[in-house]
Write an enzyme that holds these catalytic residues in place. Structure first.
Site, PDB file in Angstrom:
ATOM      1  N   ARG A 103     -12.208 -17.475   3.143  1.00 21.36           N
ATOM      2  CA  ARG A 103     -11.224 -16.617   3.067  1.00 21.36           C
ATOM      3  C   ARG A 103     -11.654 -15.029   2.900  1.00 21.36           C
ATOM      4  O   ARG A 103     -12.475 -14.688   2.638  1.00 21.36           O
ATOM      5  CB  ARG A 103     -10.517 -16.850   1.469  1.00 21.36           C
ATOM      6  CG  ARG A 103     -10.162 -18.359   1.310  1.00 21.36           C
ATOM      7  CD  ARG A 103      -9.275 -18.413   0.299  1.00 21.36           C
ATOM      8  NE  ARG A 103      -8.770 -20.144   0.162  1.00 21.36           N
ATOM      9  CZ  ARG A 103      -8.233 -20.675   0.953  1.00 21.36           C
ATOM     10  NH1 ARG A 103      -7.521 -19.866   1.904  1.00 21.36           N
ATOM     11  NH2 ARG A 103      -8.196 -22.015   0.979  1.00 21.36           N
ATOM     12  N   ASP A 104     -10.530 -14.393   3.481  1.00 23.41           N
ATOM     13  CA  ASP A 104     -10.633 -12.803   3.676  1.00 23.41           C
ATOM     14  C   ASP A 104     -10.926 -12.139   2.368  1.00 23.41           C
ATOM     15  O   ASP A 104     -10.047 -12.559   1.726  1.00 23.41           O
ATOM     16  CB  ASP A 104      -9.750 -12.190   4.659  1.00 23.41           C
ATOM     17  CG  ASP A 104     -10.127 -10.922   5.150  1.00 23.41           C
ATOM     18  OD1 ASP A 104     -10.259 -10.609   6.336  1.00 23.41           O
ATOM     19  OD2 ASP A 104     -10.111  -9.732   4.249  1.00 23.41           O
ATOM     20  N   ASN A 125      -9.789  -9.120  16.714  1.00 24.08           N
ATOM     21  CA  ASN A 125      -9.918  -7.624  17.006  1.00 24.08           C
ATOM     22  C   ASN A 125     -11.083  -7.479  17.841  1.00 24.08           C
ATOM     23  O   ASN A 125     -12.005  -8.423  17.231  1.00 24.08           O
ATOM     24  CB  ASN A 125      -9.877  -6.781  15.630  1.00 24.08           C
ATOM     25  CG  ASN A 125      -8.497  -6.881  15.132  1.00 24.08           C
ATOM     26  OD1 ASN A 125      -7.488  -6.756  15.480  1.00 24.08           O
ATOM     27  ND2 ASN A 125      -8.494  -6.997  13.610  1.00 24.08           N
ATOM     28  N   HIS A 144     -14.368 -12.917  15.124  1.00 19.64           N
ATOM     29  CA  HIS A 144     -13.685 -13.805  14.055  1.00 19.64           C
ATOM     30  C   HIS A 144     -12.246 -13.963  14.526  1.00 19.64           C
ATOM     31  O   HIS A 144     -11.762 -12.915  14.958  1.00 19.64           O
ATOM     32  CB  HIS A 144     -13.789 -13.184  12.734  1.00 19.64           C
ATOM     33  CG  HIS A 144     -13.583 -11.650  12.634  1.00 19.64           C
ATOM     34  ND1 HIS A 144     -14.716 -10.722  13.128  1.00 19.64           N
ATOM     35  CD2 HIS A 144     -12.657 -10.938  12.112  1.00 19.64           C
ATOM     36  CE1 HIS A 144     -14.198  -9.596  13.023  1.00 19.64           C
ATOM     37  NE2 HIS A 144     -13.055  -9.501  12.545  1.00 19.64           N
ATOM     38  N   HIS A 152      -8.886 -14.088  12.808  1.00 13.90           N
ATOM     39  CA  HIS A 152      -8.038 -14.041  11.476  1.00 13.90           C
ATOM     40  C   HIS A 152      -6.783 -15.105  11.488  1.00 13.90           C
ATOM     41  O   HIS A 152      -5.925 -15.031  12.651  1.00 13.90           O
ATOM     42  CB  HIS A 152      -7.188 -12.720  11.160  1.00 13.90           C
ATOM     43  CG  HIS A 152      -8.349 -11.673  11.059  1.00 13.90           C
ATOM     44  ND1 HIS A 152      -8.301 -10.839   9.905  1.00 13.90           N
ATOM     45  CD2 HIS A 152      -8.858 -10.849  11.895  1.00 13.90           C
ATOM     46  CE1 HIS A 152      -9.255  -9.778  10.039  1.00 13.90           C
ATOM     47  NE2 HIS A 152      -9.381  -9.833  11.384  1.00 13.90           N
TER      48      HIS A 152
HETATM   49  P1  AMP Z   1     -11.880  -6.735  11.566  1.00 13.43           P
HETATM   50  O1  AMP Z   1     -11.178  -5.601  11.371  1.00 13.43           O
HETATM   51  O2  AMP Z   1     -10.995  -7.685  12.541  1.00 13.43           O
HETATM   52  O3  AMP Z   1     -13.221  -6.807  12.092  1.00 13.43           O
HETATM   53  O4  AMP Z   1     -11.874  -7.456  10.143  1.00 13.43           O
HETATM   54  C1  AMP Z   1     -12.896  -7.549   9.450  1.00 13.43           C
HETATM   55  C2  AMP Z   1     -12.288  -8.617   8.119  1.00 13.43           C
HETATM   56  O5  AMP Z   1     -13.318  -8.790   7.609  1.00 13.43           O
HETATM   57  C3  AMP Z   1     -11.454  -7.524   7.156  1.00 13.43           C
HETATM   58  O6  AMP Z   1     -10.180  -8.251   7.300  1.00 13.43           O
HETATM   59  C4  AMP Z   1     -12.301  -7.582   6.000  1.00 13.43           C
HETATM   60  O7  AMP Z   1     -11.510  -7.799   4.606  1.00 13.43           O
HETATM   61  C5  AMP Z   1     -13.043  -8.887   5.837  1.00 13.43           C
HETATM   62  N1  AMP Z   1     -14.474  -8.751   5.363  1.00 13.43           N
HETATM   63  C6  AMP Z   1     -15.241  -8.027   5.031  1.00 13.43           C
HETATM   64  N2  AMP Z   1     -16.119  -8.343   4.431  1.00 13.43           N
HETATM   65  C7  AMP Z   1     -15.985  -9.534   3.954  1.00 13.43           C
HETATM   66  C8  AMP Z   1     -16.573 -10.700   3.307  1.00 13.43           C
HETATM   67  N3  AMP Z   1     -17.590 -10.441   2.611  1.00 13.43           N
HETATM   68  N4  AMP Z   1     -16.122 -11.911   2.959  1.00 13.43           N
HETATM   69  C9  AMP Z   1     -14.929 -12.073   3.611  1.00 13.43           C
HETATM   70  N5  AMP Z   1     -14.230 -11.084   4.410  1.00 13.43           N
HETATM   71  C10 AMP Z   1     -14.700 -10.032   4.579  1.00 13.43           C
END
Ligand code: AMP
Length: 123
Positions: free
Chosen positions: A34-35, A93, A106, A108
């Site tokens: 989970r995010d 992204n 990743h 989403h």
């Molecule tokens: P992006 O902008 O597509 O690289 O998104 C990175 C995502 O990783 C964001 O939605 C963050 O909220 C999420 N994120 C960052 N650190 C963690 C973590 N430790 N556990 C879960 N999600 C994370």
């Protein structure tokens, strides 16, 4: 282009067990969790366990076994979260223009409410 993988990124640390995560499912080649800052009632991140920066990097260099595992894991997450009928959105992204914060591939998985149009018109 040649991709350089930074093994100090936060998802690499999750994969090494250095920081905790809220796991949804794990397979041989993939992890779904989970995010930490959910933007919808369902907000799951699906990552490959291998060191790939982006979808393009993964598509170029991952094995067929990794690719099949990863794609099937994304689908399985949708079924486990029960979102196939109401719908969902996948976002991956990449790079500067994609505003990628974590340089480990990743996807989403967003669902659980009407998500609006795909992109807000900016500038
Ligand atoms: P992006 O902008 O597509 O690289 O998104 C990175 C995502 O990783 C964001 O939605 C963050 O909220 C999420 N994120 C960052 N650190 C963690 C973590 N430790 N556990 C879960 N999600 C994370």
């Amino acid at each position: 282009m040649a991709y350089a993988y930074d093994d100090q990124n936060v998802f690499a640390k999750i994969l090494r067990g250095e920081i905790p995560n809220d796991t949804v499912m794990e397979t041989e080649h993939s992890l779904a969790f989970r995010d930490i800052q959910p933007q919808a009632p369902v907000h799951v991140l699906v990552i490959p366990k291998g060191p790939y920066v982006s979808f393009d990097h993964f598509a170029q260099e991952a094995s067929e076994a990794e690719i099949v595992d990863y794609v099937r894991t994304v689908g399985e997450v949708c079924r486990m979260e029960g979102v196939e009928e109401q719908g969902f959105r996948l976002i991956s992204n990449a790079g500067r223009d994609g505003v990628q914060e974590v340089p480990h591939l990743h996807v989403h998985v967003l669902a659980g409410r009407p998500l609006g149009r795909m992109l807000a018109r900016a500038e």
